[in-house]
Enzyme design. Structure first.
Site, mmCIF file in Angstrom:
data_model
loop_
_atom_site.group_PDB
_atom_site.id
_atom_site.type_symbol
_atom_site.label_atom_id
_atom_site.label_comp_id
_atom_site.label_asym_id
_atom_site.label_seq_id
_atom_site.Cartn_x
_atom_site.Cartn_y
_atom_site.Cartn_z
ATOM 1 N N ARG A 2 -15.453 -1.866 -15.978
ATOM 2 C CA ARG A 2 -16.259 -0.897 -16.720
ATOM 3 C C ARG A 2 -15.937 -0.869 -18.216
ATOM 4 N NH1 ARG A 2 -13.951 3.677 -17.551
ATOM 5 N NH2 ARG A 2 -15.773 5.038 -17.467
ATOM 6 N N PRO A 62 3.024 -1.378 -3.911
ATOM 7 C CA PRO A 62 3.525 -0.066 -4.349
ATOM 8 C C PRO A 62 4.812 -0.182 -5.166
ATOM 9 C CG PRO A 62 3.691 -0.313 -1.944
ATOM 10 C CD PRO A 62 2.950 -1.490 -2.450
ATOM 11 N N ASP A 72 -14.343 8.577 -22.123
ATOM 12 C CA ASP A 72 -13.650 8.854 -20.866
ATOM 13 C C ASP A 72 -12.474 9.782 -21.011
ATOM 14 O OD1 ASP A 72 -15.084 7.120 -19.460
ATOM 15 O OD2 ASP A 72 -13.629 5.482 -19.577
ATOM 16 N N GLU A 96 4.707 -6.603 5.730
ATOM 17 C CA GLU A 96 5.922 -6.246 4.979
ATOM 18 C C GLU A 96 5.928 -6.891 3.600
ATOM 19 O OE1 GLU A 96 7.918 -3.920 6.321
ATOM 20 O OE2 GLU A 96 6.382 -3.998 7.895
HETATM 21 N N1 ADE Z 1 -0.355 -1.893 -1.537
HETATM 22 C C1 ADE Z 1 0.007 -0.857 -0.750
HETATM 23 N N2 ADE Z 1 0.112 0.275 -1.430
HETATM 24 C C2 ADE Z 1 -0.219 -0.017 -2.726
HETATM 25 C C3 ADE Z 1 -0.266 0.731 -3.918
HETATM 26 N N3 ADE Z 1 0.002 2.032 -3.962
HETATM 27 N N4 ADE Z 1 -0.627 0.084 -5.044
HETATM 28 C C4 ADE Z 1 -0.885 -1.226 -5.030
HETATM 29 N N5 ADE Z 1 -0.824 -1.987 -3.934
HETATM 30 C C5 ADE Z 1 -0.504 -1.401 -2.789
#
Ligand code: ADE
Length: 253
Positions: A153, A88, A168, A115
């Site tokens: 794709r 994230p 798309d 973590e």
């Molecule tokens: N791992 C945990 N959350 C994630 C996300 N939003 N994007 C990519 N990998 C992740």
């Protein structure tokens, strides 16, 4: 295109690639997916892949050695392989980046858990960090699947026709126009008459306008990048006036 997925949970990947378009792409040899259990690269008796963080704190951190072994093994055979860490904290994935990645031939997708990984994995072995959105998943596995799906794709031959990907949402920075199929009337909700008219020019114009309207209402940020004709701009001005008269600039959540 070759994808190598580095994960602690290889079982998660079994069915997504056995269905529909991706299964066919694999069968045709257009994509190749290898799922690698990072645990297989732990050399100690208990095959330890994670450990407590230095400095204390909750949770476990994925160890650098097993991951370094997998990536170095892959890279020793193909130095051009590009390593992506799904997290994230990475750069949010957009269709432009998906297109660029589809031009590569070999991607290594490292799925984080717990973590995350020891920082030295990121420093020494990761080329790029990608997030699939501003929310936190239990690990990078689902994100890797999303990335593989979006990239695959775009590869020649994966979709039925090259047109499908060209049309798309996002390919021209506009959302798509609404689609209908039979019946023409469902519980009193009728298909727009123009679509039944057989008038292709009128249908094209209606679709363009619906795409513009939908983008304006849902994703006005995309309009900045879109290629708009004078007619498009005029239409957008019109709906903007109309909507502000109605006080209506909402869309479905
Ligand atoms: N791992 C945990 N959350 C994630 C996300 N939003 N994007 C990519 N990998 C992740």
């Amino acid at each position: 295109m070759r994808f190598e997925i580095l994960t602690l949970f290889p079982g998660m990947f079994h069915s997504p690639f056995q269905e529909s378009i991706l299964a066919k792409a694999i069968e045709k040899g257009l994509i190749e997916i290898r799922i690698i259990n990072i645990r297989d690269f732990a050399t100690d008796k208990h095959q330890v892949v994670d450990d407590a963080p230095y400095g204390g704190g909750q949770g476990m951190v994925m160890k650098v050695e097993p991951i370094s072994r997998v990536i170095e093994q892959i890279k020793s055979k193909d130095p051009s392989a590009w390593t992506i860490y799904l997290t994230p904290e990475g750069k949010p994935l957009k269709q432009e980046r998906v297109k660029e990645l589809s031009l590569r031939s070999h991607l290594i997708l490292l799925c984080g858990r717990y973590e995350g990984v020891d920082e030295r994995v990121r420093e020494l072995f990761v080329d790029e960090e990608i997030s699939i959105g501003d929310y936190v998943l239990t690990g990078g596995e689902l994100a890797a699947m999303v990335l593989i799906d979006a990239v695959s794709r775009l590869l020649p031959g994966v979709l039925g026709s090259d047109r499908s990907a060209m049309e798309d949402s996002f390919s021209d920075s506009l959302l798509e126009y609404p689609q209908y199929t039979r019946p023409a009337n469902f519980r009193g909700h009728e298909v727009p008459e123009v679509l039944l008219s057989g008038n292709h020019q009128a249908i094209s114009l209606w679709r363009r306008r619906e795409a513009l309207k939908r983008t304006w209402m849902r994703r006005p940020d995309l309009l900045k990048k879109a290629e708009l004709s004078e007619e498009d701009k005029k239409f957008l001005e019109e709906i903007s006036k109309q909507m502000s008269l109605n006080g209506d600039n909402s869309h479905k959540r």
